[in-house]
Design a protein around this motif. Structure first.
Motif, short mmCIF file in Angstrom:
data_model
loop_
_atom_site.label_atom_id
_atom_site.label_comp_id
_atom_site.label_asym_id
_atom_site.label_seq_id
_atom_site.Cartn_x
_atom_site.Cartn_y
_atom_site.Cartn_z
N ARG A 1 0.63 -1.17 -0.36
CA ARG A 1 -0.01 0.22 -0.20
C ARG A 1 1.06 1.20 -0.03
NH1 ARG A 1 -4.95 0.53 1.94
NH2 ARG A 1 -4.98 -1.63 2.49
N THR A 2 0.77 2.04 -0.63
CA THR A 2 1.07 3.45 -1.03
C THR A 2 0.92 4.49 -1.13
OG1 THR A 2 1.11 3.72 -3.20
CG2 THR A 2 3.07 2.03 -2.66
N VAL A 3 1.28 5.62 -0.59
CA VAL A 3 0.22 7.05 -0.55
C VAL A 3 -0.77 7.13 -2.09
CG1 VAL A 3 0.23 9.35 -1.02
CG2 VAL A 3 1.65 8.35 0.64
N ARG A 4 -0.85 6.69 -2.85
CA ARG A 4 -1.21 6.43 -4.59
C ARG A 4 -1.89 4.84 -5.07
NH1 ARG A 4 3.43 9.39 -5.43
NH2 ARG A 4 3.80 10.92 -5.95
N GLY A 5 -1.94 4.50 -3.77
CA GLY A 5 -2.99 3.13 -3.91
C GLY A 5 -2.46 2.26 -3.84
#
Length: 98
Positions: free
Chosen positions: A68-72
């Motif tokens: 999971r990242t900040v952008r999805g």
């Protein structure tokens, strides 16, 4: 095996703590290989490129993690590894002498 395929099967050595322990203790080496590579292809490629006698080949498909990242959601790449056992007294030197 076609000569061009030999160079496409092996992607390079897999360097990790576990791979180093296996290499020192058992005379095995770990390589990253393409996902469609078979055990006979890997054996022929290593014997041709490094001029050694391969005793056995074991393969492992390592699935990439979903992160999971900040952008999805993102996904790491899948990797296929080959554990190659060489014949007694054989070794591969990865250092290039200049």
């Amino acid at each position: 095996m076609i000569g061009e395929r030999i160079y496409k099967v092996l992607l390079g050595p897999h360097i990790s703590e576990k791979a180093t322990i296996v290499a020192e203790g058992n005379g095995q080496y770990v390589f990253r290989v393409t996902g469609d590579a078979t055990k006979p292809e890997i054996k022929k490629a290593i014997e041709a490129l490094f001029e050694v006698k391969v005793e056995s080949v074991r393969t492992l498909n390592h699935k990439g993690k979903t992160k999971r990242t900040v952008r999805g959601l993102g996904k790491r790449s899948d990797v296929k590894k080959a554990y190659v056992r060489l014949a007694e007294g054989q070794e591969i030197d990865f250092m290039v002498a200049e």
